[in-house]
Design an enzyme around this catalytic site. Structure first.
Site, PDB file in Angstrom:
ATOM      1  N   GLY A  15      32.761  50.459  41.683  1.00 24.60           N
ATOM      2  CA  GLY A  15      33.769  50.133  40.800  1.00 24.60           C
ATOM      3  C   GLY A  15      35.177  50.234  41.265  1.00 24.60           C
ATOM      4  N   GLY A  71      30.796  57.253  48.809  1.00 25.59           N
ATOM      5  CA  GLY A  71      30.067  58.564  48.558  1.00 25.59           C
ATOM      6  C   GLY A  71      29.345  58.308  47.487  1.00 25.59           C
ATOM      7  N   SER A 109      38.788  64.153  42.785  1.00 18.32           N
ATOM      8  CA  SER A 109      38.326  63.856  41.288  1.00 18.32           C
ATOM      9  C   SER A 109      38.619  65.139  40.319  1.00 18.32           C
ATOM     10  CB  SER A 109      36.731  63.851  41.391  1.00 18.32           C
ATOM     11  OG  SER A 109      36.311  64.014  39.990  1.00 18.32           O
ATOM     12  N   HIS A 111      36.849  66.529  38.725  1.00 18.79           N
ATOM     13  CA  HIS A 111      35.744  67.741  38.844  1.00 18.79           C
ATOM     14  C   HIS A 111      35.984  68.733  39.927  1.00 18.79           C
ATOM     15  CE1 HIS A 111      34.069  65.493  35.485  1.00 18.79           C
ATOM     16  NE2 HIS A 111      34.223  64.087  36.131  1.00 18.79           N
ATOM     17  N   TYR A 139      29.062  68.011  43.179  1.00 20.55           N
ATOM     18  CA  TYR A 139      29.893  66.793  43.313  1.00 20.55           C
ATOM     19  C   TYR A 139      31.266  67.285  43.189  1.00 20.55           C
ATOM     20  CZ  TYR A 139      32.735  62.909  41.774  1.00 20.55           C
ATOM     21  OH  TYR A 139      33.746  61.880  41.574  1.00 20.55           O
ATOM     22  N   LYS A 143      34.499  67.426  46.451  1.00 28.08           N
ATOM     23  CA  LYS A 143      35.685  67.046  46.180  1.00 28.08           C
ATOM     24  C   LYS A 143      36.781  68.179  46.940  1.00 28.08           C
ATOM     25  CE  LYS A 143      34.686  62.578  44.917  1.00 28.08           C
ATOM     26  NZ  LYS A 143      34.989  61.764  45.966  1.00 28.08           N
ATOM     27  N   SER A 168      39.607  59.051  35.034  1.00 29.67           N
ATOM     28  CA  SER A 168      38.501  57.975  34.832  1.00 29.67           C
ATOM     29  C   SER A 168      39.097  56.709  35.013  1.00 29.67           C
ATOM     30  CB  SER A 168      37.910  58.314  33.271  1.00 29.67           C
ATOM     31  OG  SER A 168      37.714  59.496  32.921  1.00 29.67           O
TER      32      SER A 168
HETATM   33  P1  NAI Z   1      30.912  53.934  42.624  1.00 30.46           P
HETATM   34  O1  NAI Z   1      29.355  54.799  42.608  1.00 30.46           O
HETATM   35  O2  NAI Z   1      31.018  52.762  42.055  1.00 30.46           O
HETATM   36  O3  NAI Z   1      31.254  53.549  44.240  1.00 30.46           O
HETATM   37  C1  NAI Z   1      30.897  54.315  45.244  1.00 30.46           C
HETATM   38  C2  NAI Z   1      30.449  53.539  46.541  1.00 30.46           C
HETATM   39  O4  NAI Z   1      30.135  54.378  47.675  1.00 30.46           O
HETATM   40  C3  NAI Z   1      29.054  52.709  46.172  1.00 30.46           C
HETATM   41  O5  NAI Z   1      29.554  51.276  46.353  1.00 30.46           O
HETATM   42  C4  NAI Z   1      28.190  53.303  47.083  1.00 30.46           C
HETATM   43  O6  NAI Z   1      27.264  52.300  47.571  1.00 30.46           O
HETATM   44  C5  NAI Z   1      28.907  53.785  48.290  1.00 30.46           C
HETATM   45  N1  NAI Z   1      28.075  54.660  48.719  1.00 30.46           N
HETATM   46  C6  NAI Z   1      27.434  55.640  48.590  1.00 30.46           C
HETATM   47  N2  NAI Z   1      26.819  56.597  49.295  1.00 30.46           N
HETATM   48  C7  NAI Z   1      27.349  55.983  50.486  1.00 30.46           C
HETATM   49  C8  NAI Z   1      26.998  56.399  51.973  1.00 30.46           C
HETATM   50  N3  NAI Z   1      26.194  57.319  52.270  1.00 30.46           N
HETATM   51  N4  NAI Z   1      27.648  55.597  52.736  1.00 30.46           N
HETATM   52  C9  NAI Z   1      28.521  54.644  52.521  1.00 30.46           C
HETATM   53  N5  NAI Z   1      28.709  54.170  51.202  1.00 30.46           N
HETATM   54  C10 NAI Z   1      28.156  54.954  50.133  1.00 30.46           C
HETATM   55  O7  NAI Z   1      31.996  54.884  42.396  1.00 30.46           O
HETATM   56  P2  NAI Z   1      33.304  54.792  41.729  1.00 30.46           P
HETATM   57  O8  NAI Z   1      33.352  54.911  40.445  1.00 30.46           O
HETATM   58  O9  NAI Z   1      33.756  53.400  42.177  1.00 30.46           O
HETATM   59  O10 NAI Z   1      34.171  56.105  42.675  1.00 30.46           O
HETATM   60  C11 NAI Z   1      34.726  55.673  43.900  1.00 30.46           C
HETATM   61  C12 NAI Z   1      35.338  57.012  44.551  1.00 30.46           C
HETATM   62  O11 NAI Z   1      36.302  57.477  43.654  1.00 30.46           O
HETATM   63  C13 NAI Z   1      34.119  58.106  44.816  1.00 30.46           C
HETATM   64  O12 NAI Z   1      34.498  58.906  45.674  1.00 30.46           O
HETATM   65  C14 NAI Z   1      34.219  58.677  43.359  1.00 30.46           C
HETATM   66  O13 NAI Z   1      34.066  60.079  43.773  1.00 30.46           O
HETATM   67  C15 NAI Z   1      35.752  58.973  43.062  1.00 30.46           C
HETATM   68  N6  NAI Z   1      36.157  59.182  41.547  1.00 30.46           N
HETATM   69  C16 NAI Z   1      35.956  57.855  40.932  1.00 30.46           C
HETATM   70  C17 NAI Z   1      36.104  58.103  39.433  1.00 30.46           C
HETATM   71  C18 NAI Z   1      36.014  57.142  38.558  1.00 30.46           C
HETATM   72  O14 NAI Z   1      36.327  57.318  37.235  1.00 30.46           O
HETATM   73  N7  NAI Z   1      35.517  55.991  38.536  1.00 30.46           N
HETATM   74  C19 NAI Z   1      36.788  59.355  39.084  1.00 30.46           C
HETATM   75  C20 NAI Z   1      36.898  60.592  40.100  1.00 30.46           C
HETATM   76  C21 NAI Z   1      36.743  60.156  41.373  1.00 30.46           C
HETATM   77  C1  15L Z   2      34.420  61.301  38.171  1.00 31.38           C
HETATM   78  O1  15L Z   2      34.571  61.997  38.964  1.00 31.38           O
HETATM   79  C2  15L Z   2      33.070  60.560  38.306  1.00 31.38           C
HETATM   80  O2  15L Z   2      33.094  59.678  39.715  1.00 31.38           O
HETATM   81  C3  15L Z   2      33.273  59.163  37.366  1.00 31.38           C
HETATM   82  O3  15L Z   2      31.695  58.715  37.278  1.00 31.38           O
HETATM   83  C4  15L Z   2      33.708  59.775  36.029  1.00 31.38           C
HETATM   84  O4  15L Z   2      32.661  60.263  35.236  1.00 31.38           O
HETATM   85  C5  15L Z   2      35.033  60.581  36.179  1.00 31.38           C
HETATM   86  O5  15L Z   2      35.063  61.420  37.103  1.00 31.38           O
HETATM   87  C6  15L Z   2      35.268  61.093  34.542  1.00 31.38           C
HETATM   88  O6  15L Z   2      35.362  62.407  34.796  1.00 31.38           O
HETATM   89  O7  15L Z   2      35.371  60.337  33.861  1.00 31.38           O
END
Ligand code: NAI
Ligand code: 15L
Length: 280
Positions: A15, A71, A109, A111, A139, A143, A168
């Site tokens: 995302g 991740g 994050s 979290h 998780y 972080k 978020s």
């Molecule tokens: P997401 O799950 O949509 O994207 C994560 C991507 O990492 C996925 O495309 C997945 O295929 C890839 N991935 C997973 N395991 C892997 C591995 N072993 N090797 C290589 N790639 C791998 O998550 P999102 O929401 O895009 O989050 C991106 C980052 O931001 C993450 O690190 C998440 O923890 C962090 N984050 C996101 C938040 C949110 O609100 N979307 C909030 C806080 C932190």
């Molecule tokens: C995160 O760290 C997660 O990756 C995301 O899926 C959301 O849940 C976000 O925090 C949140 O707290 O809204």
């Protein structure tokens, strides 16, 4: 520091990665997208697992900076988090050190500090990015590890990092909690650009949200990097509150930074297997 040009973007298919693939080129960056999954419409994107140290090192070679999103982004078993988030993050920092990459933006994050109590409603108090960590899940703990690794590699090896404690990050807030925690996709681009281009960050931890009226996070460390948020979740408040109402004060989303994550278990509770009757 001059603005880096070529950026390795891990987690590019996710995302946040999708938002950044849209916004970062507009700031003058050339992206090298990478993910575990192939990227639709981007045949040149790298496909590898961050647990694979050799593949990570090859991906890092020749870039000016890294945005590390790849991740597991939710709670999972310790073993799964250990591989993708802890080992993967170490592989990335070690590859950066060996290949001479001097700037990483790490997607931390809320979290990592999920068990920190929220300020009392109406107190006007804001929570800074300098508070002790209180992870709410394995998780969130990963972080905390990533932030610690960023600190170690800055102090010991001069690999500078900004760890962004993202609230978020979605196209729009979809819950009442997100009226406080929302980071718009456009503000995410602004913040990552600031984190990539600010001089002498050492290791800096910043809170990552938009200019939300209901914020309980202070943005001063992010603003000091040059981040000027333009969006505000309040534009969605009327519709969300009409649908869901205000959060009762005893609701976990109104009490703790991590909200409902503080109540997640790493594995779903399983029904115990039925006992066998004698002779079965
Ligand atoms: P997401 O799950 O949509 O994207 C994560 C991507 O990492 C996925 O495309 C997945 O295929 C890839 N991935 C997973 N395991 C892997 C591995 N072993 N090797 C290589 N790639 C791998 O998550 P999102 O929401 O895009 O989050 C991106 C980052 O931001 C993450 O690190 C998440 O923890 C962090 N984050 C996101 C938040 C949110 O609100 N979307 C909030 C806080 C932190
Ligand atoms: C995160 O760290 C997660 O990756 C995301 O899926 C959301 O849940 C976000 O925090 C949140 O707290 O809204």
């Amino acid at each position: 520091m001059t603005q880096p040009r070529t950026i390795l973007l891990t987690g590019a298919a996710g995302g946040v990665g999708t938002f950044l693939r849209q916004s970062l080129p507009g700031y003058g960056y050339r992206l090298r997208p990478a993910d575990l999954r192939p990227l639709k419409g981007e045949p040149d994107a790298l496909v590898f697992d961050v647990r694979d140290a050799e593949a990570v090192r090859a991906a890092v070679r020749g870039v000016d900076a890294i945005v590390h999103l790849g991740g597991i982004a939710l709670e999972d078993t310790f073993e799964a988090i250990l591989g993708a988030n802890i080992q993967g993050c170490h592989n990335l920092y070690e590859a950066a050190r060996r290949e001479g990459v001097r700037r990483i933006v790490f997607a931390s994050s809320n979290h990592a500090v999920g068990f920190v109590p929220l300020p009392e409603a109406g107190s006007g108090r804001l929570i800074g990015s300098d508070i002790p960590t209180r992870p709410d899940t394995y998780y969130g703990l990963s972080k905390v590890f990533g932030e610690g690794l960023a600190s170690l590699y800055a102090d010991k090896y001069g690999v500078q990092s900004v760890s962004i404690r993202i609230g978020s990050c979605y196209p729009a807030p979809t819950t009442v909690r997100m009226l406080s925690t929302w980071l718009s996709p456009a503000d995410c681009g602004r913040l990552v650009h600031a984190a990539l281009s600010a001089p002498d960050v050492g290791h800096t931890v910043v809170n990552g949200i938009s200019a939300n009226t209901r914020a309980w996070w202070d943005l001063s460390t992010a603003r000091a990097l040059g981040y000027v948020p333009q969006d505000n979740a309040e534009a969605y408040a009327e519709a969300l509150l009409a649908a869901h109402g205000e959060l009762p004060p005893d609701h976990v989303d109104a009490r703790l930074i991590g909200g409902y994550f503080t109540e997640l278990e790493p594995e779903p509770e399983r029904e115990p297997a039925p006992e066998l009757a004698p002779g079965e």
